[in-house]
Design a protein around this motif. Structure first.
Motif, PDB file in Angstrom:
ATOM      1  N   TRP A 121       4.209  -4.406   8.800  1.00 20.60           N
ATOM      2  CA  TRP A 121       5.203  -3.400   8.447  1.00 20.60           C
ATOM      3  C   TRP A 121       4.530  -2.166   7.843  1.00 20.60           C
ATOM      4  CZ3 TRP A 121       9.740  -2.209   9.962  1.00 20.60           C
ATOM      5  CH2 TRP A 121      10.636  -3.181  10.378  1.00 20.60           C
ATOM      6  N   ILE A 128       4.905   1.507   9.397  1.00 25.44           N
ATOM      7  CA  ILE A 128       5.522   2.578   8.614  1.00 25.44           C
ATOM      8  C   ILE A 128       4.568   3.756   8.463  1.00 25.44           C
ATOM      9  CG2 ILE A 128       6.409   3.190   6.329  1.00 25.44           C
ATOM     10  CD1 ILE A 128       7.384   0.205   6.150  1.00 25.44           C
ATOM     11  N   ASN A 178       5.269   7.502   9.836  1.00 24.86           N
ATOM     12  CA  ASN A 178       5.270   8.673   8.961  1.00 24.86           C
ATOM     13  C   ASN A 178       4.242   9.707   9.415  1.00 24.86           C
ATOM     14  OD1 ASN A 178       7.383   7.927   7.323  1.00 24.86           O
ATOM     15  ND2 ASN A 178       6.086   6.863   5.869  1.00 24.86           N
ATOM     16  N   PHE A 233      15.816   8.051   7.780  1.00 20.53           N
ATOM     17  CA  PHE A 233      14.763   7.126   8.206  1.00 20.53           C
ATOM     18  C   PHE A 233      14.392   6.191   7.055  1.00 20.53           C
ATOM     19  CE2 PHE A 233      10.095   6.401   8.448  1.00 20.53           C
ATOM     20  CZ  PHE A 233      10.076   5.570   9.550  1.00 20.53           C
ATOM     21  N   LYS A 264      17.171   3.539   6.317  1.00 19.52           N
ATOM     22  CA  LYS A 264      17.163   2.459   7.313  1.00 19.52           C
ATOM     23  C   LYS A 264      15.948   1.556   7.114  1.00 19.52           C
ATOM     24  CE  LYS A 264      20.786   4.089   9.373  1.00 19.52           C
ATOM     25  NZ  LYS A 264      22.080   3.519   9.093  1.00 19.52           N
ATOM     26  N   LEU A 265      14.833   2.153   6.814  1.00 19.52           N
ATOM     27  CA  LEU A 265      13.603   1.409   6.607  1.00 19.52           C
ATOM     28  C   LEU A 265      13.708   0.479   5.399  1.00 19.52           C
ATOM     29  CD1 LEU A 265      10.859   1.314   7.960  1.00 19.52           C
ATOM     30  CD2 LEU A 265      10.097   3.100   6.406  1.00 19.52           C
ATOM     31  N   GLU A 266      14.329   0.952   4.347  1.00 21.31           N
ATOM     32  CA  GLU A 266      14.478   0.141   3.140  1.00 21.31           C
ATOM     33  C   GLU A 266      15.378  -1.069   3.371  1.00 21.31           C
ATOM     34  OE1 GLU A 266      15.527   3.068   0.204  1.00 21.31           O
ATOM     35  OE2 GLU A 266      13.440   3.660  -0.078  1.00 21.31           O
ATOM     36  N   THR A 325      12.893  -3.698   5.470  1.00 22.06           N
ATOM     37  CA  THR A 325      11.709  -4.297   4.864  1.00 22.06           C
ATOM     38  C   THR A 325      11.732  -4.177   3.348  1.00 22.06           C
ATOM     39  OG1 THR A 325       9.298  -4.244   4.807  1.00 22.06           O
ATOM     40  CG2 THR A 325      10.380  -2.155   5.165  1.00 22.06           C
ATOM     41  N   ILE A 355       7.102   2.968  -0.071  1.00 27.96           N
ATOM     42  CA  ILE A 355       6.970   3.223   1.362  1.00 27.96           C
ATOM     43  C   ILE A 355       5.638   3.952   1.594  1.00 27.96           C
ATOM     44  CG2 ILE A 355       7.947   4.463   3.341  1.00 27.96           C
ATOM     45  CD1 ILE A 355       9.685   2.107   2.436  1.00 27.96           C
TER      46      ILE A 355
END
Length: 127
Positions: free
Chosen positions: A11, A15, A19, A47, A50-52, A55, A60
């Motif tokens: 992940w 990520i 980025n 973004f 949604k990412l949080e 995972t 991040i």
């Protein structure tokens, strides 16, 4: 099943790559209005939200890398030169785009050349 430590490493790499790809995409922009800059920030915030949810990786990876680049679109001519010198983590192409797109028609040719020379000076030791 993938063990949690391995999953977290995967992940993190995904990520970080996403980025870095966002910044590279922003560096390909040819024109950017104030609304466009605001949309960059809004898209990145969406973004992140949604990412949080996907995972538990915190913080991040490279979040600041993207945020700092987007905020640079708001810099004035006077602030841009010092910002360029402070942020060597960005590529020559990414820095050059900031000068050309952000300040674009707001600065004269001599000022633009001065900023581009500052970018070239940063890049010179790498060669």
């Amino acid at each position: 099943r993938i063990p949690l430590p391995v999953s977290n490493i995967l992940w993190e790499h995904c990520i970080r790559l996403a980025n870095r790809t966002l910044v590279e995409g922003y560096a390909n922009v040819k024109k950017c209005s104030n609304e466009g800059r605001a949309l960059m920030q809004l898209d990145f915030q969406q973004f992140l939200m949604k990412l949080e949810k996907l995972t538990d990786i915190r913080p991040i990876p490279d979040k600041e890398f993207v945020e700092t680049y987007i905020k640079a679109y708001y810099l004035t001519e006077n602030d841009m030169e010092s910002w360029i010198k402070e942020h060597r983590e960005y590529s020559t192409k990414q820095l050059t785009n900031l000068v050309n797109v952000c300040l674009g028609s707001h600065i004269n040719k001599k000022s633009r050349q001065k900023l581009l020379a500052a970018i070239d000076d940063i890049d010179r030791p790498k060669r």
